[in-house]
Design an enzyme around this catalytic site. Sequence first.
Site, PDB file in Angstrom:
ATOM      1  N   ARG A  84      -6.625   4.280 -13.886  1.00 28.89           N
ATOM      2  CA  ARG A  84      -7.689   3.404 -13.373  1.00 28.89           C
ATOM      3  C   ARG A  84      -7.212   2.526 -12.220  1.00 28.89           C
ATOM      4  O   ARG A  84      -7.895   2.379 -11.210  1.00 28.89           O
ATOM      5  CB  ARG A  84      -8.229   2.518 -14.495  1.00 28.89           C
ATOM      6  CG  ARG A  84      -9.376   1.598 -14.043  1.00 28.89           C
ATOM      7  CD  ARG A  84      -9.852   0.646 -15.136  1.00 28.89           C
ATOM      8  NE  ARG A  84      -8.805  -0.340 -15.400  1.00 28.89           N
ATOM      9  CZ  ARG A  84      -8.236  -0.572 -16.579  1.00 28.89           C
ATOM     10  NH1 ARG A  84      -8.616   0.088 -17.651  1.00 28.89           N
ATOM     11  NH2 ARG A  84      -7.296  -1.468 -16.716  1.00 28.89           N
ATOM     12  N   ASN A  85      -6.033   1.934 -12.348  1.00 26.35           N
ATOM     13  CA  ASN A  85      -5.570   0.960 -11.363  1.00 26.35           C
ATOM     14  C   ASN A  85      -4.760   1.538 -10.211  1.00 26.35           C
ATOM     15  O   ASN A  85      -4.740   0.953  -9.126  1.00 26.35           O
ATOM     16  CB  ASN A  85      -4.754  -0.131 -12.058  1.00 26.35           C
ATOM     17  CG  ASN A  85      -5.606  -0.972 -12.973  1.00 26.35           C
ATOM     18  OD1 ASN A  85      -6.481  -1.701 -12.513  1.00 26.35           O
ATOM     19  ND2 ASN A  85      -5.382  -0.851 -14.271  1.00 26.35           N
TER      20      ASN A  85
END
Length: 161
Positions: A84-85
Amino acid sequence: MPQLHTIPLTFNDGSEGDFGRFAGKTVLVVNVASACGHTKQYAGLQELYGKYRDQGLEILGVPCNQFGGQEQGSDEEIAEFCQRNFGVTFPLMSKSNVLGKQQHPLYAELTRPADGAEVQKVKWNFEKFLVSRDGEVLARFPSAVGPDSEELIGALEEALA
């Protein structure tokens, strides 16, 4: 077969294998953590992976919670955080110890001095070990040496040549 290639690994997704799956590739092994001041290095590691993977680079992230309790999530949470990051696509091992009595055999081998000198323990998250295509530890970089540093990139390009 080099000793390093015989070491069993459990990956973040639960699959198992050994370091020999990287035979013939240059590998950057990094103990990682999701809540560390160096966590932003994930982005640089992913960039290196994208740039050099076709030339034979593999990056192996080894989540570890031994430094300041900075990797407390489950394997699934760690994988989701990294994706996600930072868009991480390189392989991650399941959370492992890099120090002490429960030290993963990979780190016992990576930190074993070749000349009988004293073992140099891993000091913090995001310490990096560069391993040659034939399983030899070529270089070691402390946490402060980022994936975009000239020192690391120079050693990496030399190992890939």
